[in-house]
Write an enzyme that holds these catalytic residues in place. Structure first.
Site, PDB file in Angstrom:
ATOM      1  NE  ARG A  15      21.099  24.521  -1.266  1.00  0.00           N
ATOM      2  CZ  ARG A  15      22.357  24.852  -1.005  1.00  0.00           C
ATOM      3  NH1 ARG A  15      22.687  25.308   0.192  1.00  0.00           N
ATOM      4  NH2 ARG A  15      23.275  24.749  -1.937  1.00  0.00           N
ATOM      5  CB  ALA A 379     -13.609  66.912 -14.398  1.00  0.00           C
TER       6      ALA A 379
END
Ligand code: UD1
Ligand code: CA
Length: 461
Positions: A15, A379
């Site tokens: 199942r 950055a």
């Protein structure tokens, strides 16, 4: 007293509708059969035999790191037949604990109690039953007038009256091994499923006047079995809930715990806060007084104390005390951050060490790098670590300041306290205490906007 556990796990689990055997499907981070093995170990049973058959190589692989032995059931002819395969391996034990590999909610304490009950009553067999609202699918416990056990009837063999019985067989039993093994040979397949039912051995013992006990489980969710993926999701929710409860009881604060998923294998220190939508997996260790989430996913990582992690993905990484991560950082395998490191938004780090107090606050990729202490990475900085064939290292020594939008073309080394100018593409090593600038000198051209407008009008004609 030698007690051996036999875990039945040879069935396919039709199942589940899966290419893989049922018991290896993961529930709360572990194959379901591993939860069962752990519960058996927690009950103090060290000698464990697993009956495998369908997809046995997968089951053996799922248990490879645990101390268990395997016996093979070539054809799945029923639970009685399955236990028989373990006879040669297990008959030397005094007692045999039998259970299925598909009941991941079972707890060590429940098994230990069952075993104690069985031994104290000196029973030939003790079956663990449970009272459930919906008994469908289970074998029913059929009792005599005096409440003693008469037999167990499978759903498919049950009469309408028997189907109404709400006391079910959990499929967990203790047997005296000298009582159970000799009787297995006498089982027949005269039943609705044409299988050798282990449950019939109880009726055989009763017929022989042997003492058979029924222990009613105090916690019926403990014995819930998984047959399909709906039940699997239900069991998983229970496991996560249990983990959250035990963490909260040990001093972890949880905001909206129903949205938090933490594997059993994770440990978290006192006064740490776990915020909503956080997933913590595998062998992760988190120290005290951290603030994790919302929306963090952390796998197999070691996090120090007082660390803040927001909306980030962290895999196989080490993070030092008092570091802050995110929002939106991606720390990949081999990342090792010292204490007090800041990793900000949209930063990806892979296979790199970053020293104490260094900062990578925004929009950077750091791969295969060794970053010293007190370094600031501006950055948009990128370590160009890959040329399409090989990966190369980048070394940023203590006190380095990398200007914004620097490309560090590896292999390359920036010496102590040196600085790179914003926008530079650094291809050569920089000595200590230096400034490296690599960019074209800026030209300012006067009257440019007017000129371009004029050119446009000319070409438009
Ligand atoms: C069994 C019990 C039932 C009980 C239920 C609890 C029997 C006859 N019935 O039914 O009374 O309420 O468990 O969940 O025992 N297995 C093998 N080899 C086999 C058959 C099964 O290893 O030949 C294993 C399966 O992989 C599974 C376990 O035994 O882990 C139970 O088998 P399953 O077919 O699920 O039994 P149920 O019909 O659920
Ligand atoms: Ca079953």
């Amino acid at each position: 007293m030698l007690n051996t556990a036999v875990i039945l796990a040879a069935g396919k689990g039709v199942r589940m509708r899966s290419a893989y055997p049922k018991v290896i499907h993961k529930v709360a981070g572990l194959p379901m059969i591993q939860h069962v093995v752990q519960a058996v170990q927690e009950a103090g049973i060290k000698d464990i035999v697993v009956v495998v058959g369908h997809g046995r190589e997968y089951v053996q692989e799922a248990l490879a790191e645990l101390d268990v032995d395997f016996v093979v059931q070539e054809q799945q002819l029923g639970t009685g037949h399955a236990l028989r395969q373990a006879e040669a391996r297990a008959k030397g034990a005094d007692n045999i604990l039998v259970l299925s590999g598909d009941i991941p909610l079972i707890q060590g304490l429940t098994l230990a109690k069952l075993l104690r009950w069985h031994q104290e009553n000196n029973a030939a067999a003790t079956v663990l039953s449970a009272l459930v609202e919906d008994p469908s699918g289970y074998g029913r416990i059929i009792r005599n007038q005096d409440q003693s056990l008469q037999r167990i009837v499978e759903e498919k063999d049950a009469s309408q009256d028997q189907k109404r019985v709400s006391e079910i067989n959990s499929g967990i039993y203790c047997f005296q091994s000298c009582e159970v093994f000799p009787r297995l040979a006498g089982l027949t397949t005269a039943n609705a499923q044409g299988e050798y039912y282990l449950t019939d051995v109880l009726a055989m013992m009763i017929a022989d006047g042997r003492p058979v006990e029924v222990a009613v489980s105090e916690n019926s969710s403990d014995v819930l079995g998984i047959n399909d993926r709906v039940q699997m999701a239900h069991c998983e929710a229970v496991l996560y809930q249990r983990k959250n409860m035990s963490l909260m009881q040990s001093g972890v604060t949880m905001i909206a715990p129903e949205t938090v998923y933490i594997d059993k294998t994770v440990t978290i220190g006192e006064d740490t806060i776990i915020r909503p939508h956080t997933i913590i997996e595998g062998h992760t260790v988190i120290g005290p007084e951290c603030d994790i989430g919302p929306s963090a996913r952390i796998s197999n990582s070691v996090i120090g104390r007082k660390v803040v992690i927001e909306s980030s993905r962290i895999i196989d990484a080490h993070i030092g005390d008092q570091s802050t991560i995110g929002p939106f950082a991606y720390l990949r395998p081999g990342t090792r951050l010292g204490n007090g490191v800041k990793v900000g938004d949209f930063v990806e780090i892979k296979n790199s060490t970053v020293g104490e107090g260094s900062k990578i606050p925004h929009l950077s990729y750091v791969g295969d790098a060794q970053v010293g202490r007190g370094v600031n990475i501006g950055a948009g900085t990128i370590t160009c670590n890959y040329d399409g064939y090989n990966k190369y290292p980048t070394f940023l020594e203590d006190g380095v300041f990398i200007g914004s939008n620097t490309n560090l073309v590896a292999p390359v080394r920036i010496g102590r306290n040196s600085v790179t100018g914003a926008g530079s593409t650094i291809t050569r090593d920089v000595p200590d205490e230096s400034l490296a600038v690599e960019r074209a000198r800026q030209r300012n051209i006067a009257g440019w906007p007017k000129k371009t407008k004029h050119d446009q009008e000319v070409t438009d004609q």
